[in-house]
Motif scaffolding. Structure first.
Motif, mmCIF file in Angstrom:
data_model
loop_
_atom_site.group_PDB
_atom_site.id
_atom_site.type_symbol
_atom_site.label_atom_id
_atom_site.label_comp_id
_atom_site.label_asym_id
_atom_site.label_seq_id
_atom_site.Cartn_x
_atom_site.Cartn_y
_atom_site.Cartn_z
ATOM 1 N N TRP A 1 12.314 4.664 -7.669
ATOM 2 C CA TRP A 1 11.799 3.602 -6.402
ATOM 3 C C TRP A 1 13.061 2.852 -6.384
ATOM 4 C CZ3 TRP A 1 7.719 4.139 -2.888
ATOM 5 C CH2 TRP A 1 7.789 3.298 -2.140
ATOM 6 N N MET A 2 13.570 2.477 -5.257
ATOM 7 C CA MET A 2 14.623 1.574 -5.287
ATOM 8 C C MET A 2 13.962 0.516 -4.199
ATOM 9 S SD MET A 2 18.070 3.809 -5.818
ATOM 10 C CE MET A 2 19.097 2.368 -5.780
ATOM 11 N N GLU A 3 13.826 -0.760 -4.755
ATOM 12 C CA GLU A 3 12.997 -1.723 -3.915
ATOM 13 C C GLU A 3 13.817 -1.812 -2.505
ATOM 14 O OE1 GLU A 3 9.444 -3.534 -3.609
ATOM 15 O OE2 GLU A 3 10.304 -2.570 -5.423
ATOM 16 N N GLU A 4 15.041 -2.116 -2.714
ATOM 17 C CA GLU A 4 15.817 -2.521 -1.484
ATOM 18 C C GLU A 4 15.816 -1.305 -0.348
ATOM 19 O OE1 GLU A 4 20.504 -2.976 -0.701
ATOM 20 O OE2 GLU A 4 19.501 -4.543 -2.121
ATOM 21 N N ILE A 5 16.012 -0.016 -0.736
ATOM 22 C CA ILE A 5 15.940 0.988 0.067
ATOM 23 C C ILE A 5 14.787 1.223 0.526
ATOM 24 C CG2 ILE A 5 16.403 3.358 -0.005
ATOM 25 C CD1 ILE A 5 18.544 3.172 -1.959
ATOM 26 N N GLN A 6 13.571 1.176 -0.247
ATOM 27 C CA GLN A 6 12.167 1.318 0.197
ATOM 28 C C GLN A 6 11.733 0.450 1.238
ATOM 29 O OE1 GLN A 6 10.409 4.276 -0.205
ATOM 30 N NE2 GLN A 6 12.154 5.068 -1.233
ATOM 31 N N ILE A 7 12.140 -0.934 1.014
ATOM 32 C CA ILE A 7 11.863 -1.846 2.008
ATOM 33 C C ILE A 7 12.433 -1.789 3.225
ATOM 34 C CG2 ILE A 7 12.040 -4.293 2.309
ATOM 35 C CD1 ILE A 7 11.667 -5.125 -0.522
ATOM 36 N N LYS A 8 13.426 -1.254 3.239
ATOM 37 C CA LYS A 8 14.072 -0.836 4.574
ATOM 38 C C LYS A 8 13.397 0.268 5.308
ATOM 39 C CE LYS A 8 18.807 0.177 6.365
ATOM 40 N NZ LYS A 8 18.565 0.100 7.837
ATOM 41 N N MET A 9 13.258 1.408 4.391
ATOM 42 C CA MET A 9 12.641 2.462 4.886
ATOM 43 C C MET A 9 11.175 2.225 5.650
ATOM 44 S SD MET A 9 13.794 5.265 2.487
ATOM 45 C CE MET A 9 12.760 6.631 3.198
ATOM 46 N N ASN A 10 10.579 1.419 4.955
ATOM 47 C CA ASN A 10 9.224 1.139 5.361
ATOM 48 C C ASN A 10 9.167 -0.061 6.390
ATOM 49 O OD1 ASN A 10 6.604 1.860 3.608
ATOM 50 N ND2 ASN A 10 8.332 1.851 2.131
ATOM 51 N N ILE B 1 0.720 -1.147 0.153
ATOM 52 C CA ILE B 1 0.024 -0.098 -0.271
ATOM 53 C C ILE B 1 0.554 1.274 -0.078
ATOM 54 C CG2 ILE B 1 -1.584 1.257 1.427
ATOM 55 C CD1 ILE B 1 -2.941 -1.468 2.043
ATOM 56 N N SER B 2 1.896 1.257 0.820
ATOM 57 C CA SER B 2 2.841 2.336 0.710
ATOM 58 C C SER B 2 3.436 2.670 -0.484
ATOM 59 C CB SER B 2 3.922 2.258 1.776
ATOM 60 O OG SER B 2 3.448 2.197 3.069
ATOM 61 N N LYS B 3 3.822 1.422 -0.952
ATOM 62 C CA LYS B 3 4.318 1.630 -2.539
ATOM 63 C C LYS B 3 3.477 2.434 -3.564
ATOM 64 C CE LYS B 3 6.673 -0.993 -6.474
ATOM 65 N NZ LYS B 3 7.471 -2.065 -6.641
ATOM 66 N N LYS B 4 2.307 1.805 -3.568
ATOM 67 C CA LYS B 4 1.006 2.583 -4.567
ATOM 68 C C LYS B 4 0.801 3.950 -4.011
ATOM 69 C CE LYS B 4 -1.027 -2.167 -5.293
ATOM 70 N NZ LYS B 4 -2.260 -2.985 -5.088
ATOM 71 N N CYS B 5 0.674 4.264 -2.948
ATOM 72 C CA CYS B 5 0.290 5.488 -2.450
ATOM 73 C C CYS B 5 1.640 6.460 -2.680
ATOM 74 C CB CYS B 5 0.329 5.555 -0.879
ATOM 75 S SG CYS B 5 -1.076 4.924 -0.409
ATOM 76 N N TYR B 6 2.927 6.131 -2.642
ATOM 77 C CA TYR B 6 4.037 7.254 -2.620
ATOM 78 C C TYR B 6 4.991 6.643 -3.690
ATOM 79 C CZ TYR B 6 2.447 7.729 1.949
ATOM 80 O OH TYR B 6 1.671 7.873 3.111
ATOM 81 N N GLU B 7 4.908 5.799 -4.616
ATOM 82 C CA GLU B 7 5.909 5.550 -5.631
ATOM 83 C C GLU B 7 5.901 6.608 -6.628
ATOM 84 O OE1 GLU B 7 7.567 1.961 -8.470
ATOM 85 O OE2 GLU B 7 5.429 2.028 -8.105
ATOM 86 N N LYS B 8 4.966 7.199 -7.083
ATOM 87 C CA LYS B 8 5.026 8.188 -8.100
ATOM 88 C C LYS B 8 5.765 9.695 -7.611
ATOM 89 C CE LYS B 8 0.294 9.779 -7.395
ATOM 90 N NZ LYS B 8 -0.942 9.942 -7.909
ATOM 91 N N TYR B 9 5.445 9.890 -6.244
ATOM 92 C CA TYR B 9 6.160 11.057 -5.699
ATOM 93 C C TYR B 9 7.644 10.932 -5.364
ATOM 94 C CZ TYR B 9 1.372 11.988 -4.931
ATOM 95 O OH TYR B 9 0.050 12.341 -5.034
#
Length: 108
Positions: free
Chosen positions: A44-53, A28-36
């Motif tokens: 959007w770098m999956e590895e970094i975003q997973i860690k941040m989330n 859900i975070s990805k769907k909400c924030y990826e475009k921003y």
């Protein structure tokens, strides 16, 4: 937190979050924030975003209230806040687009 009868009749409900909800939270975070993220910070770098989330999720788990938002029994978002002695702090609401503009955000 308890929803109004009006929101319940529209199909909304809330459910407590457990540690097993991270994947849904991340999606859900990805769907909400990826475009921003893509627009303002680069791809959007999956590895970094997973860690941040994961860090955000763990922080939300410590809040006084951290709940899944369901719309017609589908998880469409998350909301949280922390009750302090003199204020409510750390408010977060994220919802998928198809569940927005149905008065949930105004209620929250």
């Amino acid at each position: 937190m308890e929803l109004t009868l009006k929101l319940i009749n529209k199909g909304f409900s809330l459910c407590d979050v457990t540690s097993s909800d991270f994947t849904v939270y991340y999606n859900i975070s990805k769907k909400c924030y990826e475009k921003y993220v893509n627009k303002y910070f680069g791809p959007w770098m999956e590895e970094i975003q997973i860690k941040m989330n994961q860090e955000s999720f763990q922080k939300e788990m410590k809040q006084s209230c951290f709940q899944k938002i369901l719309f017609n029994n589908e998880v469409v978002g998350f909301c949280s806040f922390d009750v302090k002695d003199d204020k409510i702090d750390g408010i977060m609401v994220q919802m998928l687009e198809h569940a927005q503009n149905k008065e949930f955000g105004s209620f929250f």
